[in-house]
Design a protein around this motif. Structure first.
Motif, PDB file in Angstrom:
ATOM      1  N   SER A 241      57.246 153.265  49.768  1.00 32.32           N
ATOM      2  CA  SER A 241      57.818 153.259  51.121  1.00 32.32           C
ATOM      3  C   SER A 241      57.152 152.197  51.997  1.00 32.32           C
ATOM      4  O   SER A 241      57.811 151.520  52.796  1.00 32.32           O
ATOM      5  CB  SER A 241      57.662 154.640  51.752  1.00 32.32           C
ATOM      6  N   GLU A 242      55.847 152.037  51.827  1.00 34.54           N
ATOM      7  CA  GLU A 242      55.111 151.050  52.623  1.00 34.54           C
ATOM      8  C   GLU A 242      55.434 149.613  52.212  1.00 34.54           C
ATOM      9  O   GLU A 242      55.501 148.714  53.056  1.00 34.54           O
ATOM     10  CB  GLU A 242      53.601 151.284  52.468  1.00 34.54           C
ATOM     11  N   ARG A 243      55.649 149.404  50.920  1.00 33.88           N
ATOM     12  CA  ARG A 243      55.772 148.031  50.411  1.00 33.88           C
ATOM     13  C   ARG A 243      57.199 147.592  50.072  1.00 33.88           C
ATOM     14  O   ARG A 243      57.410 146.414  49.762  1.00 33.88           O
ATOM     15  CB  ARG A 243      54.919 147.899  49.133  1.00 33.88           C
ATOM     16  N   LYS A 244      58.156 148.499  50.094  1.00 34.04           N
ATOM     17  CA  LYS A 244      59.469 148.170  49.535  1.00 34.04           C
ATOM     18  C   LYS A 244      60.153 146.997  50.244  1.00 34.04           C
ATOM     19  O   LYS A 244      60.763 146.132  49.588  1.00 34.04           O
ATOM     20  CB  LYS A 244      60.379 149.399  49.540  1.00 34.04           C
ATOM     21  N   GLU A 245      60.051 146.938  51.583  1.00 35.46           N
ATOM     22  CA  GLU A 245      60.737 145.857  52.310  1.00 35.46           C
ATOM     23  C   GLU A 245      60.079 144.506  52.055  1.00 35.46           C
ATOM     24  O   GLU A 245      60.756 143.508  51.775  1.00 35.46           O
ATOM     25  CB  GLU A 245      60.753 146.171  53.806  1.00 35.46           C
ATOM     26  N   SER A 246      58.752 144.459  52.141  1.00 35.98           N
ATOM     27  CA  SER A 246      58.055 143.190  51.902  1.00 35.98           C
ATOM     28  C   SER A 246      58.181 142.764  50.443  1.00 35.98           C
ATOM     29  O   SER A 246      58.308 141.569  50.132  1.00 35.98           O
ATOM     30  CB  SER A 246      56.574 143.317  52.283  1.00 35.98           C
ATOM     31  N   PHE A 247      58.177 143.742  49.529  1.00 34.13           N
ATOM     32  CA  PHE A 247      58.316 143.444  48.094  1.00 34.13           C
ATOM     33  C   PHE A 247      59.695 142.847  47.808  1.00 34.13           C
ATOM     34  O   PHE A 247      59.824 141.840  47.103  1.00 34.13           O
ATOM     35  CB  PHE A 247      58.116 144.727  47.281  1.00 34.13           C
ATOM     36  N   LEU A 248      60.727 143.453  48.374  1.00 36.13           N
ATOM     37  CA  LEU A 248      62.097 142.967  48.178  1.00 36.13           C
ATOM     38  C   LEU A 248      62.269 141.578  48.772  1.00 36.13           C
ATOM     39  O   LEU A 248      62.895 140.697  48.161  1.00 36.13           O
ATOM     40  CB  LEU A 248      63.090 143.941  48.810  1.00 36.13           C
ATOM     41  N   LYS A 249      61.704 141.369  49.974  1.00 43.37           N
ATOM     42  CA  LYS A 249      61.835 140.074  50.637  1.00 43.37           C
ATOM     43  C   LYS A 249      61.113 138.978  49.853  1.00 43.37           C
ATOM     44  O   LYS A 249      61.612 137.856  49.728  1.00 43.37           O
ATOM     45  CB  LYS A 249      61.260 140.171  52.049  1.00 43.37           C
ATOM     46  N   LYS A 250      59.972 139.309  49.280  1.00 40.05           N
ATOM     47  CA  LYS A 250      59.169 138.314  48.576  1.00 40.05           C
ATOM     48  C   LYS A 250      59.693 138.013  47.174  1.00 40.05           C
ATOM     49  O   LYS A 250      59.724 136.861  46.739  1.00 40.05           O
ATOM     50  CB  LYS A 250      57.719 138.795  48.488  1.00 40.05           C
ATOM     51  N   HIS A 251      60.145 139.073  46.452  1.00 39.27           N
ATOM     52  CA  HIS A 251      60.490 138.906  45.035  1.00 39.27           C
ATOM     53  C   HIS A 251      61.979 139.038  44.746  1.00 39.27           C
ATOM     54  O   HIS A 251      62.406 138.837  43.591  1.00 39.27           O
ATOM     55  CB  HIS A 251      59.725 139.934  44.191  1.00 39.27           C
ATOM     56  N   ASP A 252      62.760 139.399  45.743  1.00 39.55           N
ATOM     57  CA  ASP A 252      64.203 139.569  45.573  1.00 39.55           C
ATOM     58  C   ASP A 252      64.536 140.618  44.509  1.00 39.55           C
ATOM     59  O   ASP A 252      65.480 140.489  43.744  1.00 39.55           O
ATOM     60  CB  ASP A 252      64.861 138.232  45.207  1.00 39.55           C
ATOM     61  N   ILE A 253      63.727 141.649  44.445  1.00 33.96           N
ATOM     62  CA  ILE A 253      63.946 142.760  43.517  1.00 33.96           C
ATOM     63  C   ILE A 253      63.296 144.004  44.125  1.00 33.96           C
ATOM     64  O   ILE A 253      62.263 143.906  44.802  1.00 33.96           O
ATOM     65  CB  ILE A 253      63.351 142.468  42.112  1.00 33.96           C
ATOM     66  N   LYS A 254      63.915 145.166  43.913  1.00 32.52           N
ATOM     67  CA  LYS A 254      63.351 146.396  44.473  1.00 32.52           C
ATOM     68  C   LYS A 254      62.147 146.856  43.654  1.00 32.52           C
ATOM     69  O   LYS A 254      62.081 146.647  42.441  1.00 32.52           O
ATOM     70  CB  LYS A 254      64.414 147.500  44.476  1.00 32.52           C
ATOM     71  N   LEU A 255      61.213 147.498  44.326  1.00 28.22           N
ATOM     72  CA  LEU A 255      60.045 148.066  43.664  1.00 28.22           C
ATOM     73  C   LEU A 255      60.408 149.478  43.210  1.00 28.22           C
ATOM     74  O   LEU A 255      60.632 150.373  44.029  1.00 28.22           O
ATOM     75  CB  LEU A 255      58.851 148.102  44.625  1.00 28.22           C
ATOM     76  N   GLY A 256      60.501 149.670  41.892  1.00 36.92           N
ATOM     77  CA  GLY A 256      60.880 150.976  41.355  1.00 36.92           C
ATOM     78  C   GLY A 256      59.716 151.700  40.723  1.00 36.92           C
ATOM     79  O   GLY A 256      58.588 151.197  40.680  1.00 36.92           O
ATOM     80  N   PHE A 257      60.006 152.886  40.177  1.00 34.74           N
ATOM     81  CA  PHE A 257      58.963 153.667  39.523  1.00 34.74           C
ATOM     82  C   PHE A 257      58.609 153.114  38.143  1.00 34.74           C
ATOM     83  O   PHE A 257      57.491 153.275  37.661  1.00 34.74           O
ATOM     84  CB  PHE A 257      59.400 155.129  39.376  1.00 34.74           C
ATOM     85  N   MET A 258      59.580 152.466  37.479  1.00 39.85           N
ATOM     86  CA  MET A 258      59.363 152.044  36.095  1.00 39.85           C
ATOM     87  C   MET A 258      58.228 151.043  35.951  1.00 39.85           C
ATOM     88  O   MET A 258      57.497 151.052  34.955  1.00 39.85           O
ATOM     89  CB  MET A 258      60.654 151.457  35.520  1.00 39.85           C
ATOM     90  N   SER A 259      58.045 150.176  36.951  1.00 37.95           N
ATOM     91  CA  SER A 259      56.957 149.206  36.855  1.00 37.95           C
ATOM     92  C   SER A 259      55.595 149.908  36.927  1.00 37.95           C
ATOM     93  O   SER A 259      54.647 149.509  36.229  1.00 37.95           O
ATOM     94  CB  SER A 259      57.073 148.152  37.958  1.00 37.95           C
ATOM     95  N   PHE A 260      55.513 150.967  37.724  1.00 37.74           N
ATOM     96  CA  PHE A 260      54.254 151.733  37.806  1.00 37.74           C
ATOM     97  C   PHE A 260      53.949 152.396  36.464  1.00 37.74           C
ATOM     98  O   PHE A 260      52.814 152.327  35.961  1.00 37.74           O
ATOM     99  CB  PHE A 260      54.337 152.794  38.907  1.00 37.74           C
TER     100      PHE A 260
END
Length: 429
Positions: A241-260
Motif C-alpha cells: 500500500s505504501e509503495r504501490k504508486e511509486s513502484f508503478l510510476k517507476k517500473h510501469d508494473i504493479k507490485l504484487g504478492f508473487m514477487s515477495f
C-alpha cells in the motif's frame, strides 16, 4: 513431388495432434509458409512447408495423432494453384468414359482366350527354387513368390529365404509400437461405460492428456508429502500500500504478492538446497541456479513457464517476467524453452479462492510451494490480545526420498518469517 513431414520439435516431444490445417488441397505455398498448427504436450507449434509449390494432397485430418517423421502432406513443386482440383475432375471424367468401354471389351472376350491368359499368368508366376529353399520357406511360413533371388538364373536358394525372414522380422519389429498403440486405443474404446441417461463425450486435448499422465506419474514415482503453515500478511499488504504508486510510476508494473514469495522462496532454497535438487538414478543433483516455475491456468489446462535466474532479478524484474509469461501462456505464444528446466515451482490457488490444498510435484522437481486465499482470521498476538489479521495458508509438497520432514518444515517456516518481515526482504532483494 515433395513430401512434408512432421519435423523434429524438441528433445522431449516426439508426437502431436493436428489442431488445424492452415491450407487446403490446391493452395499455393512458398517454402517456409505455415501449413498447419500442431498441438504438442506443451505448446502449439506451426509446421512450415519444406518447398514451394501446390498442395497436392493432405494425408492427415484435423484431430489425427502424428509422430515426428510422419508424412502429412505432399507438395507439387511444378504445379499451379487450383490445378490439383481440375486434374482430379478430369481424371474422374476420363475414368467414367473408359469404364463402359472396358466392360464391353470384357463381355466380348472369348472364354478360351481368358483361359489362355490365366495359364500364361500362372506360368509367368512360377517360382524356381531349390528343394532346400522350399523346405526352409515352408518352415518359416514365407511365400516364395515374394522373395528376390540373387542367383543370375533367378533360382531361389536357402540364403535368399534367410534374408527375407530377417527383413520380415525387422518389419514386424518396426510395426510393433504402432500395433500396440492401435490395441491400446481399441481397449480404451471397449472400456467405455454405456449410460442409460444422456451424456456428452469429448476427446481430451493432447495437453490435458499429458497433464493427467504427468500428475499420476508424479504420485507414482515420488514419496510425496505436504506440510503446512500460515502467514500473517499484514506487513506485506501495508508495504504494498505504501509503495504501490511509486513502484508503478517507476517500473510501469504493479507490485504484487508473487514477487515477495519468489524472493522468499529463493532465499529459503539457498538455505535448504535439497529442495532445489532432483534425483537422477542413484545421484542427487543439487542445482546452483534458481529458475522458478510459475503455474498459470489457461483455457487448455495448466502450464508452468519458468522465470529464469530469479535470484538475479529485482522485484520489478520478477513482476514483469511473470506478467509477460502469463500473457504469452493465455495467448498460446509460449516457446518450448520457456517451459523447460525449472528447479522449483510456485502455484497460487488463492486467485481462485482456494483456502487450502496439497499441490502435486512438477517432476523431476522435488518441491512445490502452494499459496492460498487471504482471509481475516482471529489471531492471538504476543501481548495476548486477539486481533483480526489477514492470514494465508501456505503449503509445501516435497519428495520425501531426499527431503526430510525437518527440512521441509524449516523451509516453510523460513518463508513465513521473510514474508512477515518484508522490509528486510525488499532491501536485500
Amino acid at each position: 513431388m515433395k513430401e512434408i513431414k512432421v519435423p523434429e520439435l524438441a528433445e522431449s516431444i516426439t508426437e502431436g495432434t493436428i489442431a488445424e490445417w492452415l491450407v487446403k488441397k490446391g493452395d499455393q505455398v512458398e517454402k517456409g509458409d505455415p501449413i498447419l498448427e500442431l498441438e504438442t504436450d506443451k505448446v502449439n507449434v506451426e509446421v512450415n512447408a519444406d518447398a514451394s509449390g501446390v498442395i497436392s494432397e493432405l494425408l492427415k485430418d484435423e484431430g489425427d495423432d502424428v509422430e515426428v517423421g510422419d508424412v502429412i502432406a505432399k507438395v507439387d513443386e511444378n504445379g499451379e494453384a487450383g490445378s490439383s482440383s481440375e486434374e482430379d475432375s478430369q481424371d474422374k471424367e476420363e475414368e467414367q468414359q473408359e469404364q463402359p468401354k472396358q466392360e464391353e471389351k470384357q463381355q466380348k472376350e472369348p472364354a478360351a482366350e481368358k483361359q489362355e491368359k490365366a495359364a500364361d499368368h500362372e506360368n509367368k508366376g512360377e517360382v524356381i527354387a531349390t528343394p532346400a529353399a522350399r523346405k526352409k520357406a515352408r518352415e518359416l511360413g514365407i511365400d516364395l513368390s515374394e522373395i528376390s533371388a540373387r542367383d543370375p538364373l533367378g533360382r531361389i536358394r536357402p540364403e535368399d529365404v534367410d534374408a527375407a525372414a530377417s527383413g520380415s522380422k525387422q518389419e514386424t519389429k518396426q510395426e510393433a509400437p504402432k500395433q500396440e498403440k492401435k490395441e491400446k486405443k481399441q481397449q480404451q474404446t471397449s472400456e467405455k461405460t454405456e449410460f442409460t441417461k444422456p451424456v456428452e463425450r469429448e476427446k481430451m486435448s493432447r495437453r490435458r492428456q499429458t497433464i493427467a499422465k504427468r500428475l499420476v506419474e508424479a504420485q507414482q514415482t515420488s514419496a510425496m508429502l505436504t506440510t503446512f503453515n500460515e502467514v500473517d500478511m499484514t506487513n506485506v499488504m501495508k508495504l504494498r500500500s505504501e509503495r504501490k504508486e511509486s513502484f508503478l510510476k517507476k517500473h510501469d508494473i504493479k507490485l504484487g504478492f508473487m514477487s515477495f514469495f519468489t524472493k522468499a522462496a529463493v532465499g529459503a532454497l539457498k538455505e535448504f538446497p535439497l529442495i532445489n535438487a532432483e534425483i537422477q538414478g542413484n545421484e542427487v543433483v543439487k542445482k546452483k541456479f534458481y529458475d522458478i516455475g510459475m503455474a498459470v491456468s489457461t483455457d487448455e489446462g495448466l502450464v508452468v513457464p519458468v522465470v529464469r535466474d530469479a535470484d538475479r532479478l529485482d522485484f520489478a524484474g520478477i513482476e514483469k517476467e511473470i506478467a509477460q509469461l502469463a500473457t504469452k501462456a493465455r495467448n498460446k505464444e509460449l516457446q518450448l524453452d520457456e517451459l523447460q528446466g525449472g528447479s522449483f515451482t510456485i502455484t497460487n490457488g488463492g486467485i481462485f479462492g482456494s483456502m487450502l490444498s496439497t499441490p502435486i510435484l512438477n517432476s523431476p522437481q522435488v518441491g512445490i510451494l502452494g499459496l492460498h486465499n487471504i482471509e481475516k482470521r482471529a489471531k492471538v498476538m504476543p501481548d495476548d490480545t486477539i486481533q483480526a489479521r489477514p492470514m494465508m495458508y501456505i503449503a509445501l509438497s516435497y519428495d520425501h526420498r531426499i527431503v526430510d520432514g525437518k527440512e521441509a518444515v524449516q523451509f516453510l517456516r523460513r518463508i513465513k518469517e521473510m514474508i512477515e518481515d518484508p522490509y528486510d526482504l525488499l532491501l536485500e532483494g
